[in-house]
Every structure is written in structure tokens, then in C-alpha cells.
Design an enzyme around this catalytic site. Structure first.
Site, mmCIF file in Angstrom:
data_model
loop_
_atom_site.group_PDB
_atom_site.id
_atom_site.type_symbol
_atom_site.label_atom_id
_atom_site.label_comp_id
_atom_site.label_asym_id
_atom_site.label_seq_id
_atom_site.Cartn_x
_atom_site.Cartn_y
_atom_site.Cartn_z
ATOM 1 N N TRP A 1 14.805 10.180 12.695
ATOM 2 C CA TRP A 1 14.363 10.060 14.084
ATOM 3 C C TRP A 1 12.872 9.757 14.148
ATOM 4 C CZ3 TRP A 1 10.689 12.952 16.739
ATOM 5 C CH2 TRP A 1 10.643 12.783 18.119
ATOM 6 N N HIS A 2 12.110 10.263 13.170
ATOM 7 C CA HIS A 2 10.667 10.067 13.182
ATOM 8 C C HIS A 2 10.256 8.642 12.846
ATOM 9 C CE1 HIS A 2 10.610 14.486 13.130
ATOM 10 N NE2 HIS A 2 9.378 14.386 13.597
ATOM 11 N N GLY A 3 11.101 7.898 12.181
ATOM 12 C CA GLY A 3 10.714 6.533 11.859
ATOM 13 C C GLY A 3 11.716 5.840 10.965
ATOM 14 N N PHE B 1 6.191 7.275 17.160
ATOM 15 C CA PHE B 1 7.560 7.716 16.934
ATOM 16 C C PHE B 1 8.421 7.556 18.168
ATOM 17 C CE2 PHE B 1 5.367 10.769 13.845
ATOM 18 C CZ PHE B 1 5.434 9.840 12.829
#
Length: 470
Positions: free
Chosen positions: A319-321, A470
């Protein structure tokens, strides 16, 4: 507009004055318009994306609320799929194309779409999913007012980097607009100043050292050792993101809205489970309620529980990248949670809970947790697997004391912050400033913060907030 820029504060002050001059509905219209202007400063093209996402999620909510049985499930499935497809296309399309091309030995240049990542998309898509799922679970009725729903999705203090606002926390606040009392104004100003000090005076200082190490450039004419670079990033990401959250919560409170706590001194956690109850709370609780529990949580035996933890944290990492390094970071966090759970099970069965949890051992467990978390930041910050492996090998090598001795602020600043947390462990000093301090004391504290900002790092340093990407 960055929260640490002069332009943002002119924008916010204008919004604040106009907002409290208007009645309820015009004030909400102002918030939506201001939020779209704020979002348009990043890339005006994505204003239509935000508008389309808002309209689609509003429609899905009405459809889910009015349906029953299999039709209700079909609509919520479409709502979740829509948000995941939106997030997947803009955030992961090129990543997966490049990964598959590398797997089959194909040059990716002609295949990549070069999709630009819209800021904040990870946050407002998760809020859209939470809204639809809560309606499906009958924990929430669909909002009838398109204006109220637009405020929920686009409200600019949390639009770019959270915290992730839950529908049942926010919508009741839209029903009755209560003008902030003196305590609210003090609280909001305190959080804004605290956030600015964290970001501008602390996070940006540590960012210079962390960036120098991970970019392979000198800092103040000296080589940065891995220990200093990794420690500096651990400090940077905390002060940066918690500082952003403080500013967001402070701005929201001055506008009459309350955001939940997103950070609760996470580096003082005694174990990794406690860390994730204190770090990025809005994301960790979202993952728990909308992913971990639906997967079965801990209701189907140890093996299934461990698998669920690894799945949830792995996806939380992605989800962060769009990077395999983020997946590695998430899996590492999942592994830590599994090890901790197994350890606590063994301690309980052996009847050693009282010994292990004795307060005299708290500094040891806190230090161990901090070191484990700090090592985990390596793949989060490193550009690729090779850089991650190189940094981990360097951390395992001899400790370079010379850089630390030459740059004492690297450890003195965190020690000073730790000392403050110990002295004010129940946050009574902060509460005193809000609830009981005289106006002279409050003004003196505010002036001291502003002087510190001017002396150590003036606004507009050019170092962006980490979670904006993000």
C-alpha cells in the site's frame, strides 16, 4: 501547497476566516471548493479524478443501502473493486508491467504507460472502501447529501496524507456545526506549532543525514555511516509523518472537526504489537477491520493466524508504494508480529508472564523493539534489494563512532525528546497549555516555537513530507 510553506498558511487563514463568516451549507461548499483548489495545486488534471471517485462512491453507497440479499453483496463487491482498480491502475500498473517484463526478459520501455501517481489516492480510495463496507455491514446508513459526502472525501487537512478518516467518526460532526471554544482554539494552535517544529526543525534535519547516506553523498564533508543514516531515517519518518498529522488535526480542530489520534509515541512501545497500536493508527486499524478480520483474524488456529498476519502486513507494505522493497518491509513487520505472538504464547504457557512483563525489564524490551523497527526501515527507504542488502551488511559491520561524535545533535535531539516524554509521560504539560495555562503562558510558548523555527529551519525548506508520495 505544503503544510510547511508560507503559501499554505495564507490559504488556510483565508479559509478559516471565510468559513466562520458563512452559515452551515455555504460553509460546507467553501470547504469543498477550497479542498479542490488545494488538490489542484498538486496537479489540476487530477481534480476530475477526485470528483469522479467521490461521485462513484456516493452512488455505490446509495445503491448498497437500498439493496438486500445477493444484490447488496454485488454492489459492495463492485464498490470495492472500483476503488481497488482505481488505486491499482494509477499506483501499480507500471510496476507490474515492469516486473513481468523483467521476469520474461522483455525490455519494458515500449510497454510502460508512464502513469503519474495522483497524490493522496491511497488515502481517499481506502476511505471510499470503508464507507461502502460499513454500509454493507449495516454499521452506517448511506449519506443522502452529496455535499456532506464531498466534504468527507475531499476535506483538505487529511486529503493528501491522512489520517484515514472513518465514516462513523466524521459524518456525525457534519450534522451540527459547533464553533470552537477557547480550549479548541488552543488545542488546534498547539498541534499546528508542535507539528511544524517536528517537521521543520527535526524531520528536515534528520532528512539531510538520511538522504546523504542513501544517496551516497557526503554530509558536512564527511561520509555518513550506515548506522547514522538508518537511525536518521527512523527519526525523520516519525517526526515527518507525526508532524504532518499534528498539523492536520490542528487545522481540522480550528475548523470545528476532530480527527482521531494517528501516533501515540510509538518508539516507546515495549513490543511490536504495541508499536502497531501506536504507529499510523488509522492505517493499522483499517487493515485490521477491513482485511485481517474478514480473513478470519485469529479465529481459526495458529497457522491461519500467522498466515493472516503475513498477508495483511505484506499488503500493507505494498500500500505504501509500488516496489518489492515495500513488500519486503511489510513481510518483515508481519514476521515480527508472528514471532511476538509465538513468544507470548510460550511465556504464558510457561507461567512467566509476571517475570517477562516486570517493569524493570521495560527499558530492555522498548530498546529491542526500537532496534527491530529501525532495521525494518532499511527496505522502506532503500531504492532496491541491492541497496537494502548493502546497508544491512554495513549495519552488521564495525560501528563508526567518529561521525556520531562529530554530529552530536544526531543523538542528543532524540535523547532530549525521550527525556521530555519521560517527564511528561502522561502529557499533563501539553494538557495544561490547553486547559489551564494563562494567555501569557500560551503566547510565550507559541513565540518560543516560532523563534525555534526561525532559528533552526525557516519555513519552505523544500524537503517534502514523506507520506505525500504514498
Amino acid at each position: 501547497m505544503m503544510f510547511d510553506s508560507f503559501g499554505y498558511w495564507v490559504f488556510f487563514a483565508s479559509c478559516l476566516v471565510l468559513y466562520w463568516m458563512l452559515r452551515d451549507r455555504p460553509a460546507k461548499v467553501l470547504l469543498v471548493v477550497a479542498s479542490y483548489i488545494f488538490y489542484g495545486f498538486w496537479d489540476a488534471r487530477f481534480v476530475l479524478l477526485l470528483l469522479g471517485s467521490t461521485a462513484a462512491n456516493y452512488a455505490f453507497g446509495r445503491l448498497i443501502d437500498s439493496a438486500d440479499g445477493s444484490l447488496r453483496k454485488r454492489w459492495v463487491t463492485l464498490a470495492v473493486a472500483f476503488n481497488l482498480a482505481l488505486l491499482g491502475f494509477f499506483k501499480y500498473c507500471d510496476f507490474f508491467i515492469g516486473s513481468f517484463a523483467a521476469l520474461f526478459g522483455i525490455a519494458p520501455d515500449g510497454l510502460l504507460l508512464h502513469v503519474i501517481l495522483p497524490v493522496g489516492i491511497s488515502f481517499f480510495t481506502f476511505e471510499g472502501i470503508a464507507y461502502s463496507v460499513d454500509i454493507y455491514r449495516r454499521q452506517l446508513r448511506a449519506v443522502r447529501s452529496p455535499l456532506d459526502f464531498a466534504v468527507f472525501i475531499s476535506f483538505f487537512p487529511h486529503l493528501i496524507a491522512g489520517p484515514i478518516i472513518r465514516p462513523h467518526d466524521f459524518f456525525p460532526q457534519l450534522l451540527h456545526r459547533a464553533e470552537p471554544v477557547d480550549e479548541d482554539r488552543r488545542w488546534g494552535l498547539r498541534e499546528i506549532l508542535k507539528g511544524l517544529v517536528k517537521k521543520v526543525a527535526l524531520a528536515d534535519f534528520f532528512a539531510l543525514i538520511a538522504n546523504a547516506y542513501f544517496n551516497g553523498t557526503p554530509f558536512d564533508g564527511a561520509h555518513v555511516p550506515a548506522s547514522a543514516g538508518v537511525f536518521a531515517f527512523a527519526m525523520q519518518i516519525y517526526f515527518d509523518f507525526s508532524g504532518y498529522t499534528d498539523i492536520a488535526r490542528g487545522c481540522a480542530r480550528l475548523l470545528g472537526y476532530r480527527f482521531p489520534v494517528n501516533f501515540a509515541r510509538p518508539y516507546l512501545s515495549a513490543d511490536i504489537a504495541d508499536f502497531w497500536r501506536r504507529w499510523h493508527v488509522s492505517l493499522s486499524t483499517w487493515l485490521r477491520d477491513y482485511l485481517y478480520f474478514p480473513l478470519g483474524g485469529n479465529r481459526h488456529g495458529s497457522a491461519r493466524t500467522y498466515a493472516n498476519l503475513m498477508i495483511v502486513m505484506g499488503l500493507g507494505g505494498l500500500w505504501h508504494g509500488a516496489s518489492w522493497n515495500f513488500l519486503l518491509w511489510g513481510l518483515y513487520q508481519g514476521l515480527l508480529l508472528c514471532v511476538h505472538r509465538a513468544w507470548r504464547t510460550l511465556v504464558t504457557r510457561a507461567g512467566l508472564t509476571g517475570v517477562v512483563d516486570h517493569r524493570s525489564l521495560l527499558p530492555f524490551w522498548t530498546t529491542l523493539t526500537f532496534l527491530a523497527v529501525t532495521v525494518g526501515w532499511v527496505p522502506f527507504r532503500a531504492a532496491d534489494f541491492a541497496s537494502t542488502a548493502r546497508t544491512l551488511r554495513a549495519l552488521a559491520g564495525p560501528f563508526d563512532w567518529s561521525f556520531w561524535a562529530a554530529h552530536r545533535a544526531l543523538y542528543l535531539v532524540p535523547l532530549a525528546c525521550l527525556g521530555f516524554c519521560i517527564v511528561d509521560r502522561r502529557q499533563r504539560l501539553q494538557d495544561w497549555l490547553v486547559e489551564r495555562a494563562s494567555n501569557v503562558s500560551v503566547a510565550t510558548t507559541a513565540v518560543a516555537c516560532l523563534v525555534a523555527l526561525e532559528l533552526f529551519a525557516p519555513l519552505g525548506s523544500g524537503i517534502p513530507f514523506l507520506y505525500f508520495k504514498f
